[in-house]
Design an enzyme around this catalytic site. Structure first.
Site, PDB file in Angstrom:
ATOM      1  N   ASP A 140       0.842  -1.198   0.000  1.00 45.34           N
ATOM      2  CA  ASP A 140       0.000   0.000   0.000  1.00 45.34           C
ATOM      3  C   ASP A 140       0.883   1.257   0.000  1.00 45.34           C
ATOM      4  OD1 ASP A 140      -2.210   1.658   0.058  1.00 45.34           O
ATOM      5  OD2 ASP A 140      -2.511   1.498   2.226  1.00 45.34           O
ATOM      6  N   ARG A 281       3.508  12.785  10.626  1.00 42.79           N
ATOM      7  CA  ARG A 281       2.191  12.586  10.011  1.00 42.79           C
ATOM      8  C   ARG A 281       1.584  11.317  10.591  1.00 42.79           C
ATOM      9  NH1 ARG A 281      -0.042   9.547   5.790  1.00 42.79           N
ATOM     10  NH2 ARG A 281      -1.351  10.612   4.281  1.00 42.79           N
ATOM     11  N   ASP A 283      -0.789   8.688  10.351  1.00 44.91           N
ATOM     12  CA  ASP A 283      -1.598   8.140   9.271  1.00 44.91           C
ATOM     13  C   ASP A 283      -2.920   7.591   9.817  1.00 44.91           C
ATOM     14  OD1 ASP A 283      -1.775   7.211   6.444  1.00 44.91           O
ATOM     15  OD2 ASP A 283      -1.918   5.258   7.420  1.00 44.91           O
ATOM     16  N   GLU A 325      -3.638  12.901   9.901  1.00 42.99           N
ATOM     17  CA  GLU A 325      -4.089  12.685   8.525  1.00 42.99           C
ATOM     18  C   GLU A 325      -5.526  12.146   8.569  1.00 42.99           C
ATOM     19  OE1 GLU A 325      -4.819  10.316   4.823  1.00 42.99           O
ATOM     20  OE2 GLU A 325      -4.260   9.355   6.694  1.00 42.99           O
ATOM     21  N   ASP A 395      -2.789  10.347  -2.552  1.00 44.54           N
ATOM     22  CA  ASP A 395      -4.082   9.671  -2.469  1.00 44.54           C
ATOM     23  C   ASP A 395      -5.064  10.237  -3.497  1.00 44.54           C
ATOM     24  OD1 ASP A 395      -3.660   7.699  -0.549  1.00 44.54           O
ATOM     25  OD2 ASP A 395      -3.915   9.119   1.095  1.00 44.54           O
ATOM     26  N   ARG A 518      -4.545   4.780  -7.768  1.00 44.79           N
ATOM     27  CA  ARG A 518      -3.841   5.946  -7.226  1.00 44.79           C
ATOM     28  C   ARG A 518      -2.414   6.009  -7.767  1.00 44.79           C
ATOM     29  NH1 ARG A 518      -4.664   5.164  -0.902  1.00 44.79           N
ATOM     30  NH2 ARG A 518      -4.218   3.040  -1.574  1.00 44.79           N
TER      31      ARG A 518
END
Ligand code: GLC
Length: 648
Positions: A140, A281, A283, A325, A395, A518
């Site tokens: 991912d 960040r 997630d 995020e 994204d 993406r």
């Protein structure tokens, strides 16, 4: 009442670590005492009744002290500087870019050689997309982490990362990395041990012997990737149990009801802090707390843990700010800054995903009314917190703003979203070249993939060799970028966009990526092509120069710092959105015409903001001067044009 016993306990732990409380460690001691009560209260709320609650509270305190002890002197000095500066991340001097190290530079050790390029553009803040070990084909994009402390061999080593961080700090760059808090890869050691039957590690995840509870959860949990990963549970043949997997089936959700998980992840967060991360960040924080019968998103339990994490970070690494995020509805996003007693005490920074999507909405419709409807909510952001503003990232673009906002602007929400999907996929004859992502046949929802240039029509215009359409697409790109760069907060460019990179379909040949479109907007940098930025007249040169000029303007105008100093102009022309960035000596009015044709804006819009007729305005974008006219006269903003008017 004064928490005598808590402080006695803390003193005892601190002494065990032989901290010099009256001397060198006095600052951390002060921060410990300042945050102790909040840490304890939040922890008790989450784990007070857990049989191992007490044991792991003690462990949590040791984790904080160890992290403080291991923090390098340079980082402690940097912390001091940031604390003195205050909300350093709100400064107009910061300009960010998000990039994949392998797709941008190859390896970590090649990144230092790319810093001059970024400096040329005006970028001094880097979000390096996930770098830690992640199984090929089930990664991912690096958000399925199998080892939180080992840099994936594709990028190099931890040592390479450390060297890059040092070079970046020396050259005045800030560093942002991810902590993937919600889940691990199913190949993480914890998951492997769980699969091998170790009950301790099975309790790190949400595991179920049969479908009874999973079925019940599934009734209220929305699908995140309805096409590629429907449902939120996966059967583990090794464990002979179902495991919660909200994202892909190879991403196992961590069970934060177990305090051992929280402590292990706080330890990881502080490990990243001690690598020299300036902004962490977090997630997918919306997902970290689950409750049966809910969507398992944005729950109070998730906010409690984020606040707890934030207080822990303030003790051990006060210079590291936190970015949540959370890509959620406008009302929900504000909660990530903390509410009530904790207002301004949760995440320091959040993605302004609503504003990002509304920029695209305005571009497609040529109408700014939906964008304006959202502003009363977005302006409720607490002082001292700020946004990441962007036009696109790695994204998809979700159209997650509220139906009521669309309806209040006079549109039918269903038809409006349909129109946007058709517009960005080019199926209604628009110049955009995007694709739908995660189409949900049950709800009719879909998100949008595609590079900035492709969605702005540049790809199609170049294919057709249409010079007028190319110029118009470049204006659209710069319009969207300007609107994000000048709004206040950290502008986050996305690599490749500064040169007008088109969609990249090579991902279709890779089985580990082809299920996820993406990847069409995650390009491989072509450094030979990037040289074209130096050749006057090329598309690369035009996009690069425009973007660079916007970043220069931002840095030259102190009003662009986010000091809660933004007011929207009232809507006098539906095509034009504008905001005033107030400042004691140098206020600025920014105007953006999202329509294709010239738009006439009454000078009354300025008088309403206290800018009297006769005032001189200097457009720092076109280097033109204007004098504010009478109420019956107009300022003309060119189609897809922008103005950055300094009030002189
Ligand atoms: C975040 C990331 C996204 C990833 C997801 C699951 O939303 O930005 O790329 O798929 O988390 O980790």
């Amino acid at each position: 009442m004064y928490q005598y016993h808590l402080h006695q306990r803390l003193n005892q732990y601190l002494k065990q670590h032989q901290l010099d409380l009256a001397g060198a460690d006095n600052a951390v001691y002060t921060r410990f005492l300042a945050n102790a009560e909040a840490i304890h209260t939040l922890y008790q709320e989450a784990y007070g009744s857990h049989p191992k609650g007490e044991q792991f509270f003690e462990e949590l305190v040791h984790v904080l002290i160890r992290a403080h002890r291991e923090r390098r002197p340079q980082l402690k000095k940097r912390d001091e500087g940031k604390m003195q500066q205050g909300h350093w991340y709100a400064s107009n001097q910061i300009c960010g870019m998000s990039l994949y190290v392998d797709r941008f530079a190859g390896k970590l050790e090649a990144m230092a050689g790319k810093l001059p390029y970024l400096e040329e553009l005006g970028v001094n803040f880097l979000h390096l997309m996930p770098l830690f070990e992640s199984p090929a084909g089930e990664s991912d994009g690096g958000y399925a982490v199998s080892d939180f402390r080992k840099v994936d061999a594709r990028f190099g080593t931890l040592d390479d990362l450390q060297k890059l961080q040092e070079t970046m700090h020396q050259r005045g760059f800030y560093l942002m990395l991810d902590i993937v808090l919600n889940h691990t890869s199913h190949r993480h050691l914890w998951a492997e041990r769980a699969k091998a039957g170790d009950k301790r590690y099975q309790d790190f995840f949400y595991t179920f012997p049969d479908r009874t509870l999973p079925d019940e959860y599934d009734r209220t949990m929305p699908d995140i990737f309805p096409e590629s990963a429907p449902g939120s549970f996966t059967w583990s043949p090794e464990m002979k149990q179902w495991v919660m997997t909200v994202f892909h089936n190879y991403q196992w959700d961590l069970n934060y009801r177990n305090p051992e998980v929280l402590v292990a992840m706080v330890d990881t967060i502080l490990f990243y802090a001690n690598l020299g991360v300036d902004l962490l960040r977090i997630d997918a924080p919306a997902f970290i707390w689950k409750e049966l019968g809910t969507t398992c998103q944005n729950l109070p339990g998730a906010h409690r843990l984020l606040q707890l994490i934030r207080h822990c970070v303030q003790v051990a690494a006060p210079g590291m700010a936190l970015l949540g995020e959370a890509i959620v509805a406008p009302n929900d996003i504000l909660k990530y800054f903390g509410e009530g007693r904790e207002a301004g005490q949760e995440c320091d920074v959040a993605y302004n995903a609503t504003q990002m999507a509304l920029g695209w909405d305005a571009l497609a419709t040529g109408d700014t009314r939906v964008m304006l409807q959202a502003q009363p909510v977005l302006l409720r952001k607490p002082k001292g917190c700020t946004w990441i503003n962007y036009t696109r990232c790695h994204d998809d673009i979700g159209l997650g703003y509220d139906d009521e906002m669309i309806a209040a602007a006079g549109f039918n929400p269903y038809l409006h979203r349909r129109f946007l999907m058709e517009y960005f996929t080019g199926s209604n004859g628009s110049p955009a070249r995007g694709a739908l992502f995660s189409v949900n046949p049950k709800t009719g929802d879909a998100r949008i993939s595609g590079s900035l240039a492709a969605l702005c029509g540049l790809e199609a215009a170049q294919e057709q060799g249409d010079a007028v359409a190319i110029a118009q697409s470049i204006n659209r790109i710069l319009l969207l970028q300007a609107h994000a760069i000048l709004i206040g907060g950290i502008p986050m460019l996305y690599y490749g966009d500064e040169l007008g990179y088109a969609n990249d379909f090579t991902y279709l040949d890779d089985a580990g990526k082809s299920y996820d479109n993406r990847w069409m907007h995650r390009p491989l940098m072509n450094w030979q092509r990037n040289e074209l930025r130096k050749k006057e007249g090329t598309v690369e040169a035009r996009v690069f120069a425009g973007t660079r000029r916007l970043l220069q303007l931002r840095k030259a105008l102190p009003a662009i710092s986010d000091e809660g100093n933004l007011r929207w102009l009232s809507p006098h022309n539906i095509h034009v959105a504008g905001y005033v960035r107030s400042h004691a000596t140098q206020p600025v009015v920014c105007l953006f015409n999202f329509g294709a044709a010239d738009a006439w804006l009454t000078w009354y819009a300025f008088r309403e903001q206290g800018i009297a007729p006769g005032t001189k305005l200097l457009d720092r974008w076109q280097q033109k001067e204007y004098i504010v006219g009478s109420d019956d006269a107009h300022l003309v903003v060119p189609g897809y044009g922008l103005m950055v008017l300094e009030v002189c």
